[in-house]
Design a protein around this motif. Structure first.
Motif, PDB file in Angstrom:
ATOM      1  N   ILE A 148      -1.533  -9.070  12.797  1.00 43.63           N
ATOM      2  CA  ILE A 148      -1.094  -8.941  11.257  1.00 43.63           C
ATOM      3  C   ILE A 148       0.242  -8.176  11.296  1.00 43.63           C
ATOM      4  O   ILE A 148       0.514  -7.118  12.240  1.00 43.63           O
ATOM      5  N   TYR A 149       0.950  -8.523  10.367  1.00 47.32           N
ATOM      6  CA  TYR A 149       2.540  -7.757  10.376  1.00 47.32           C
ATOM      7  C   TYR A 149       2.650  -7.277   9.240  1.00 47.32           C
ATOM      8  O   TYR A 149       2.033  -7.321   8.277  1.00 47.32           O
ATOM      9  N   CYS A 150       3.210  -5.932   9.384  1.00 44.14           N
ATOM     10  CA  CYS A 150       3.395  -4.888   8.213  1.00 44.14           C
ATOM     11  C   CYS A 150       4.812  -4.491   8.217  1.00 44.14           C
ATOM     12  O   CYS A 150       5.555  -4.673   9.233  1.00 44.14           O
ATOM     13  N   ARG A 151       5.360  -4.091   6.943  1.00 47.84           N
ATOM     14  CA  ARG A 151       6.706  -3.703   6.971  1.00 47.84           C
ATOM     15  C   ARG A 151       6.847  -2.308   5.956  1.00 47.84           C
ATOM     16  O   ARG A 151       6.978  -2.353   5.033  1.00 47.84           O
ATOM     17  N   PRO A 152       6.657  -1.271   6.741  1.00 51.31           N
ATOM     18  CA  PRO A 152       6.433   0.328   6.032  1.00 51.31           C
ATOM     19  C   PRO A 152       8.068   0.651   5.814  1.00 51.31           C
ATOM     20  O   PRO A 152       8.968   0.360   6.799  1.00 51.31           O
ATOM     21  N   ALA A 175      -1.881   1.340   6.862  1.00 48.29           N
ATOM     22  CA  ALA A 175      -1.799   0.390   5.633  1.00 48.29           C
ATOM     23  C   ALA A 175      -2.827  -0.687   5.460  1.00 48.29           C
ATOM     24  O   ALA A 175      -3.544  -0.987   4.542  1.00 48.29           O
ATOM     25  N   VAL A 176      -3.025  -1.245   6.794  1.00 47.60           N
ATOM     26  CA  VAL A 176      -4.138  -2.426   6.606  1.00 47.60           C
ATOM     27  C   VAL A 176      -5.535  -1.828   6.563  1.00 47.60           C
ATOM     28  O   VAL A 176      -6.085  -2.483   5.792  1.00 47.60           O
ATOM     29  N   CYS A 217       4.313   0.596   1.943  1.00 39.13           N
ATOM     30  CA  CYS A 217       3.936  -0.410   3.168  1.00 39.13           C
ATOM     31  C   CYS A 217       3.482  -1.703   2.885  1.00 39.13           C
ATOM     32  O   CYS A 217       2.473  -1.995   2.324  1.00 39.13           O
ATOM     33  N   GLU A 218       4.340  -2.757   3.298  1.00 36.14           N
ATOM     34  CA  GLU A 218       3.830  -4.163   2.870  1.00 36.14           C
ATOM     35  C   GLU A 218       2.996  -4.583   3.868  1.00 36.14           C
ATOM     36  O   GLU A 218       3.604  -4.753   5.125  1.00 36.14           O
ATOM     37  N   VAL A 219       1.762  -5.013   3.341  1.00 33.78           N
ATOM     38  CA  VAL A 219       1.110  -5.749   4.395  1.00 33.78           C
ATOM     39  C   VAL A 219       1.343  -7.431   4.471  1.00 33.78           C
ATOM     40  O   VAL A 219       0.712  -7.854   3.437  1.00 33.78           O
ATOM     41  N   VAL A 222       0.748  -1.199  -0.089  1.00 30.05           N
ATOM     42  CA  VAL A 222       0.068  -0.008   0.040  1.00 30.05           C
ATOM     43  C   VAL A 222       0.966   1.194  -0.004  1.00 30.05           C
ATOM     44  O   VAL A 222       2.022   1.257   0.812  1.00 30.05           O
ATOM     45  N   ASP A 223       0.480   2.090  -0.914  1.00 31.62           N
ATOM     46  CA  ASP A 223       1.211   3.396  -0.935  1.00 31.62           C
ATOM     47  C   ASP A 223       0.682   4.438   0.187  1.00 31.62           C
ATOM     48  O   ASP A 223      -0.354   4.595   0.083  1.00 31.62           O
TER      49      ASP A 223
END
Length: 279
Positions: free
Chosen positions: A187-191, A113-114, A231-233, A62-63
């Motif tokens: 839930i794991y994210c990598r911004p 992002a989520v 950001c990768e969800v 997600v941008d």
């Protein structure tokens, strides 16, 4: 027959730096190499497998725009200043400002992002808790829209964020062992927030302040602009999917942690559809 790529070709194909590639491949179980004879010889990778992984990454990314960032920065600054007193100026607490702000912003970016991902891909509207509280916030998703009205989620959702190269979702011992603090789903994210994000935001003011100084010409054309933050969800798991450990590759913890390799999280469209039905 699919094409085989050398490690160097695979790194270039995915557009990752060497360290991130190694972390994803060796530690995170994001993608495999071709079976090697007795574990010896060069690494080769299936191009089709990597392409599928790359497409999945793009779909889950997600941008986040400047307004999204400002919302998260506002939360971070409110957190910082709520217990601020003038006597803190010049102390160790004050010198930690940059890192603390970055950590808070990073965590909130994952939550935004989520929210945007669930709306974009599944037309699911959620509300997040961006209030400043004295007590620990138990769940990150506070409401879900159903039949035009917001309701309380049926399950507890925690959203965790880390750096893009991080291979593991990591939860503290108390987050899992204390039932009242535990979420049903994480839930794991990598911004991918740049270290100089505050400079990007204030570029005009900084340029104005230093334009007549002796070294300005050396870096004036290098000052970065603010750009959207990808950001990768990454995926999600049930808390029972986490394993207990005191270390992960390259890091010893100062106690017990509960972890899951990022590549083993549930991340397919079917997985996400399953999660939305549980909300």
């Amino acid at each position: 027959m699919s094409k085989l790529l050398t490690k160097k070709e695979a790194v270039e194909f995915l557009g990752l730096d060497d360290k991130t590639f190694d972390n994803y491949f060796k530690n995170a179980a994001e993608f495999p190499c071709i079976d090697r004879n007795g574990g010896r010889g060069r690494f080769y990778f299936d191009e089709d497998v990597l392409r599928k992984w790359k497409d999945s990454l793009a779909w889950r990314t997600v941008d986040l725009n400047k307004d999204d960032y400002a919302l998260c920065l506002d939360f971070a600054l409110a957190q910082h200043f709520r217990n601020y007193v003038q006597s803190d100026f010049g102390t160790g607490r004050q010198r930690e400002f940059g890192q603390k702000i970055t950590n808070w912003v990073k965590g909130q970016l994952g939550e935004v992002a989520v929210k945007k991902f669930l709306k974009r891909e599944f037309n699911v509207d959620i509300e997040l808790d961006f209030d400043i509280r004295d007590k620990i916030v138990l769940q990150d998703i506070t409401a879900v829209k159903e039949n035009g009205k917001m309701r309380t989620p049926k399950i507890g959702i925690g959203i965790k964020s880390s750096k893009p190269k991080s291979a593991f979702l990591v939860l503290g011992e108390n987050e899992i062992r204390i039932k009242e603090r535990r979420s049903d789903i994480y839930i794991y994210c990598r911004p991918n927030i740049p270290d100089d994000h505050l400079l990007r935001l204030t570029k005009e003011e900084v340029n104005e302040a230093v334009k007549n100084k002796p070294h300005y010409s050396k870096y004036k054309d290098l000052m970065p602009d603010f750009i959207n933050i990808p950001c990768e969800v990454v995926g999600w798991c049930h808390y029972t999917d986490l394993r207990e450990t005191k270390s992960i590759p390259g890091q010893e913890f100062d106690g017990v942690r509960f972890v899951k390799e990022s590549g083993l999280l549930r991340k397919s469209k079917k997985d996400w559809e399953e999660l939305t039905k549980q909300l």
